[in-house]
Design an enzyme around this catalytic site. Structure first.
Site, PDB file in Angstrom:
ATOM      1  N   LYS A  90     -29.422 -64.847 128.717  1.00  0.00           N
ATOM      2  CA  LYS A  90     -30.664 -64.713 127.768  1.00  0.00           C
ATOM      3  C   LYS A  90     -31.790 -65.415 128.117  1.00  0.00           C
ATOM      4  O   LYS A  90     -32.415 -64.593 129.033  1.00  0.00           O
ATOM      5  CB  LYS A  90     -30.157 -65.157 126.279  1.00  0.00           C
ATOM      6  CG  LYS A  90     -28.866 -64.577 125.789  1.00  0.00           C
ATOM      7  CD  LYS A  90     -28.612 -63.287 125.654  1.00  0.00           C
ATOM      8  CE  LYS A  90     -27.335 -62.477 125.552  1.00  0.00           C
ATOM      9  NZ  LYS A  90     -26.569 -63.197 124.203  1.00  0.00           N
TER      10      LYS A  90
ATOM     11  N   ARG B 276     -14.974 -72.272 146.011  1.00  0.00           N
ATOM     12  CA  ARG B 276     -14.961 -72.102 144.741  1.00  0.00           C
ATOM     13  C   ARG B 276     -15.533 -73.239 143.744  1.00  0.00           C
ATOM     14  O   ARG B 276     -15.887 -73.344 142.575  1.00  0.00           O
ATOM     15  CB  ARG B 276     -13.404 -72.403 144.250  1.00  0.00           C
ATOM     16  CG  ARG B 276     -13.093 -71.684 143.116  1.00  0.00           C
ATOM     17  CD  ARG B 276     -11.505 -71.575 142.703  1.00  0.00           C
ATOM     18  NE  ARG B 276     -10.423 -70.950 143.754  1.00  0.00           N
ATOM     19  CZ  ARG B 276      -9.919 -71.983 144.356  1.00  0.00           C
ATOM     20  NH1 ARG B 276      -9.828 -73.380 144.253  1.00  0.00           N
ATOM     21  NH2 ARG B 276      -9.189 -71.490 145.560  1.00  0.00           N
TER      22      ARG B 276
ATOM     23  N   TYR C 216     -21.704 -65.831 116.890  1.00  0.00           N
ATOM     24  CA  TYR C 216     -21.822 -64.615 117.598  1.00  0.00           C
ATOM     25  C   TYR C 216     -20.369 -63.960 117.484  1.00  0.00           C
ATOM     26  O   TYR C 216     -19.458 -64.571 117.661  1.00  0.00           O
ATOM     27  CB  TYR C 216     -22.041 -65.161 119.068  1.00  0.00           C
ATOM     28  CG  TYR C 216     -22.302 -63.913 120.129  1.00  0.00           C
ATOM     29  CD1 TYR C 216     -23.214 -62.933 119.889  1.00  0.00           C
ATOM     30  CD2 TYR C 216     -21.523 -64.256 121.401  1.00  0.00           C
ATOM     31  CE1 TYR C 216     -23.315 -62.148 121.150  1.00  0.00           C
ATOM     32  CE2 TYR C 216     -21.690 -63.081 122.344  1.00  0.00           C
ATOM     33  CZ  TYR C 216     -22.563 -62.027 122.229  1.00  0.00           C
ATOM     34  OH  TYR C 216     -22.703 -61.420 123.191  1.00  0.00           O
TER      35      TYR C 216
ATOM     36  N   ASP D  71     -23.299 -73.700 120.368  1.00  0.00           N
ATOM     37  CA  ASP D  71     -24.097 -72.617 121.094  1.00  0.00           C
ATOM     38  C   ASP D  71     -25.375 -72.729 120.963  1.00  0.00           C
ATOM     39  O   ASP D  71     -25.917 -72.214 119.600  1.00  0.00           O
ATOM     40  CB  ASP D  71     -23.404 -71.182 120.574  1.00  0.00           C
ATOM     41  CG  ASP D  71     -24.015 -69.966 121.375  1.00  0.00           C
ATOM     42  OD1 ASP D  71     -24.872 -70.047 121.986  1.00  0.00           O
ATOM     43  OD2 ASP D  71     -22.910 -68.846 121.368  1.00  0.00           O
TER      44      ASP D  71
HETATM   45  C1  LIG Z   1     -25.192 -63.306 124.302  1.00  0.00           C
HETATM   46  C2  LIG Z   1     -24.630 -64.496 123.774  1.00  0.00           C
HETATM   47  C3  LIG Z   1     -23.508 -64.868 124.052  1.00  0.00           C
HETATM   48  C4  LIG Z   1     -22.532 -64.447 125.443  1.00  0.00           C
HETATM   49  O1  LIG Z   1     -23.420 -64.396 126.709  1.00  0.00           O
HETATM   50  P1  LIG Z   1     -22.966 -63.495 127.459  1.00  0.00           P
HETATM   51  O2  LIG Z   1     -23.442 -63.978 128.717  1.00  0.00           O
HETATM   52  O3  LIG Z   1     -23.492 -62.052 127.077  1.00  0.00           O
HETATM   53  O4  LIG Z   1     -21.201 -63.387 127.708  1.00  0.00           O
HETATM   54  C5  LIG Z   1     -23.135 -65.932 123.588  1.00  0.00           C
HETATM   55  N1  LIG Z   1     -23.947 -66.364 122.451  1.00  0.00           N
HETATM   56  C6  LIG Z   1     -25.126 -66.121 122.019  1.00  0.00           C
HETATM   57  C7  LIG Z   1     -25.673 -66.600 120.868  1.00  0.00           C
HETATM   58  C8  LIG Z   1     -25.362 -64.903 122.563  1.00  0.00           C
HETATM   59  O5  LIG Z   1     -26.516 -64.259 122.115  1.00  0.00           O
END
Ligand SMILES: *Cc1c(COP(=O)(O)O)cnc(C)c1O
Length: 404
Positions: free
Chosen positions: A215, A64, A118, A190
């Protein structure tokens, strides 16, 4: 010379190649092997008793807390985030944002959330956090006075995102972070769009930098993961809470993310150049009211992007001049080289019809100034195809938009 010595002086490509590649984790091979492990074995009972007492990064204990494949990815991300002490990995980007919020907030607290965040991030505020007795307050990040006025004695955290989801405006991140710090609130960004290569979050005054590794870092549309990087104190809190929540990522996915990371700078460079070329082409078309691309001179937020960011990526939006939602959907359906789907940052281009008005409390859509009929948008994620081929594809799809 250790990786860390190199990381501050060398160029990005050089740093990315060596990041996280510790000899004791890789052995004689180039990439850290996939350490699939729940049980870690101890030499004897004395070593076993030592385990829980020494809760440090890079120590074997139990699955973990990860093993060298995950540690190598964390360390690589930390080396690329100037000012970070460490990086916690989460099973998705949304899990990273939720994990950070569950670290910083407790019942009775107030969190300020950027109105153009988001949508699943907004839902964390309205759902998870509200259910726990934490009050989310949404703010327009372009209105600094209104943002400042929302702080109260219970405000513990501010959640920022730039550019804004779908509508792509850039806010004054250093100033918003500075105000948060002055009010003893932790600022969280973010930073998925620019990544640590395009925006040096912690150096610009942000306290915790989050990325959806799903991403750009993954880069091949085949894994889900998230990360949060921070300085010493907050990193310690994040790590502790992640352990309490049982947060762990698969070593197979960590190995894929590390592989993606090695080409991140090249992919971002190509995508940024191709996106700018396509954005410029779109901005000259009569079918298009507005191109929402921070890298494009004259687009909303371009000046702040130029001032604060070191790079961009392939993700931007545009708005049709008039027309209907059906015409916009015909355009998306007519594209041949763009897939239709969520996410972005993969090597393949994607297109998505967007209706930002559904995801805003404070900010207006369509973006001012303009005609209220110019409201049907498309978000493009530019991949690694040739930009001229993508332009030709868009051009033929614009015929479908105009027909009917
Ligand atoms: C896709 C995305 C997320 C979330 O990521 P996941 O891995 O799909 O949960 C968070 N913030 C932004 C800006 C995103 O484009």
């Amino acid at each position: 010379m250790s990786n860390t010595d190199k990381s501050r002086t060398a160029a990005t490509g050089t740093r990315i190649v060596s990041a996280g590649r510790r000899k004791e984790w890789t052995g004689p091979v180039v990439n850290p092997p996939v350490w699939r492990a729940s049980t870690h074995l101890y030499e004897n009972t004395a070593a076993l008793a030592e385990g829980p007492r020494r809760n440090e990064d890079g120590r074997f204990f139990y699955g973990r807390r990860g093993a060298p494949t995950q540690w190598a990815l964390s360390q690589a991300l930390t080396e690329l985030e100037a000012g970070a002490e460490g990086t916690v990995l989460y099973p998705s980007g949304v899990a990273a944002i939720a994990g950070v919020m569950l670290t910083l907030l407790k019942p009775g607290d107030v969190v300020l959330i950027s109105d153009n965040a988001y949508d699943p991030t907004r839902t964390i505020g309205k759902g998870l956090l509200s259910d726990l007795g934490i009050e989310p307050r949404f703010f327009d990040p372009l209105d600094i006075g209104a943002y400042e006025a929302l702080f109260c004695e219970h405000t513990r955290a501010v959640l920022l995102e730039a550019p804004g989801s779908l509508s792509m405006e850039i806010c004054d991140l250093p100033e918003l972070a500075r105000i948060a710090r002055g009010r003893d609130a932790v600022s969280v960004l973010d930073n998925t769009w620019a990544s640590s290569l395009g925006f040096r979050a912690l150096e610009q005054g942000i306290d915790i930098s989050v990325m959806a590794l799903t991403k750009h870092v993954g880069g091949h549309s085949d894994l889900m993961m998230g990360s949060a990087s921070a300085g010493p104190e907050l990193y310690g809190h994040l790590r502790q809470r992640a352990q309490q929540l049982g947060t762990v990522v698969s070593p197979d996915d960590a190995a894929l993310a590390l592989r993606g990371l090695r080409t991140l700078h090249l992919r971002l460079q190509h995508e940024t150049e191709a996106a700018l070329q396509i954005a410029q082409w779109l901005s000259r078309r009569t079918e298009v009211a507005q191109v929402l691309c921070p890298m494009l001179p004259g687009a909303p937020g371009h000046d702040l992007w130029k001032r604060d960011f070191m790079g961009g990526c392939g993700l931007f939006s545009f708005v049709f001049k008039g027309g209907t939602a059906a015409a916009r959907n015909r355009f998306v359906d007519a594209l041949k080289l763009f897939g239709i789907g969520y996410s972005w940052g993969g090597y393949e281009s994607l297109a998505l019809p967007i209706e930002p008005a559904n995801y805003r409390n404070r900010m207006a859509w369509p973006p001012a100034p303009g005609d209220a009929r110019d409201r049907h948008g498309v978000r493009l994620a530019i991949g690694l195809e040739d930009a001229n081929d993508l332009i030709a594809d868009i051009e033929q799809a614009l015929i479908a938009w105009a027909a009917g």
